[in-house]
Design a protein around this motif. Structure first.
Motif, mmCIF file in Angstrom:
data_model
loop_
_atom_site.group_PDB
_atom_site.id
_atom_site.type_symbol
_atom_site.label_atom_id
_atom_site.label_comp_id
_atom_site.label_asym_id
_atom_site.label_seq_id
_atom_site.Cartn_x
_atom_site.Cartn_y
_atom_site.Cartn_z
ATOM 1 N N ARG A 151 0.815 -1.201 0.000
ATOM 2 C CA ARG A 151 0.000 0.000 0.000
ATOM 3 C C ARG A 151 0.857 1.263 0.000
ATOM 4 N NH1 ARG A 151 -2.992 -3.922 2.204
ATOM 5 N NH2 ARG A 151 -5.260 -3.772 2.139
ATOM 6 N N GLN A 216 -7.028 5.187 4.307
ATOM 7 C CA GLN A 216 -7.123 3.737 4.406
ATOM 8 C C GLN A 216 -8.251 3.188 3.547
ATOM 9 O OE1 GLN A 216 -7.432 3.162 8.674
ATOM 10 N NE2 GLN A 216 -5.612 4.432 8.962
ATOM 11 N N GLN A 219 -7.624 2.928 -0.231
ATOM 12 C CA GLN A 219 -6.784 1.814 -0.666
ATOM 13 C C GLN A 219 -7.480 0.472 -0.528
ATOM 14 O OE1 GLN A 219 -2.290 2.550 0.157
ATOM 15 N NE2 GLN A 219 -3.355 3.253 1.974
ATOM 16 N N ASN A 220 -8.380 0.377 0.429
ATOM 17 C CA ASN A 220 -8.968 -0.922 0.744
ATOM 18 C C ASN A 220 -10.299 -1.185 0.043
ATOM 19 O OD1 ASN A 220 -6.833 -1.366 2.517
ATOM 20 N ND2 ASN A 220 -7.916 -0.467 4.257
#
Length: 258
Positions: A151, A216, A219-220
């Motif tokens: 990441r 977060q 990216q997820n």
């Protein structure tokens, strides 16, 4: 008895210090547990806005304790599971902490020690520091840190670092995006303190926490899902006390300190 990790606060900054210099601040189950507890303590401390992770001695962290590595040969699968979950919880606690986390690296950060630095939001390091993940050289795998590194750096750089097991210097680590700032030994403490104090005074704690959530989720989640999450957090932030205070100060041309 000497604490394996120390905790102190000053001017809304929590300083967490690895304190096993005689063992090159190597990670063992006791230190992992202590660090996890201290980060959770900082996360729940309303007087703390920034956390600085540093280390006593000349090495930031050499990774897993050699004595502990010897015991792994006799561990059961359950023992290994519990140990790995504990380290996962430490990394995850740092990565998702609702505060700004700064690593102050004044010596080598190897394997799990490099993982500790990598999951922090901002990393300062001295030019002499070496970074790398040497697990493949001893028949191990950098399993947990790989999840965070992909990441942070992208697949190409991660393949280079993790598959070679080679160490890189601070300048190259900065070029790769593993660390943010390279500064000399004499001034690193003052530069970290200045950066932390500026953030503590100049940034809304609520906005900082929510922005970390946004990063977060981006990216997820899929693009559609992350946009939906962004909408939700945007609406939530607009009604917050911090946002109202910030807008009022901006419109009134008043200096604002958080």
């Amino acid at each position: 008895m000497t604490e394996l990790a120390e905790y102190k606060t000053d001017n809304r900054i929590a300083y967490i210090t690895l304190n096993r210099p005689e063992k090159r601040n190597a990670l063992n189950p006791e230190l992992v547990k202590s660090l996890t507890n201290l980060f959770l303590k900082a996360g729940n401390d309303e007087e703390v806005k920034v956390v600085v992770l540093k280390a006593a001695g000349e090495v930031f962290s050499a990774g897993a304790d050699l004595e502990y590595l010897q015991t792994l040969q006799n561990n059961s699968s359950q023992d290994n599971l519990e140990d790995t979950v504990a380290l996962k919880n430490l990394f995850y606690s740092i990565y998702t902490l609702p505060k700004l986390v700064i690593a102050q690296v004044e010596g080598h950060a190897i394997a799990g020690g490099c993982g500790l630095a990598a999951v922090c939001d901002i990393v300062f390091a001295v030019p002499e520091a070496k970074f790398g993940y040497t697990e493949v050289k001893i028949g191990f795998v950098p399993a947990l840190v790989a999840c965070f590194l992909v990441r942070k750096l992208g697949e190409g750089r991660v393949r280079e670092l993790l598959l070679s097991g080679e160490l890189i210097d601070a300048v190259k680590a900065s070029d790769y995006g593993l660390i943010n700032f390279v500064t000399d030994k004499i001034s690193i403490s003052s530069q970290v303190r200045t950066y932390a104090e500026r953030a503590a005074a100049g940034v809304s704690g609520n906005s900082l926490s929510i922005t970390k959530q946004l990063i977060q989720s981006a990216q997820n989640l899929s693009l559609e899902e992350s946009l939906e999450e962004a909408v939700r957090l945007n609406v939530k932030t607009r009604s917050s006390a911090d946002c109202k205070k910030g807008i009022a100060s901006f419109l009134g041309k008043k200096k604002l300190e958080w």
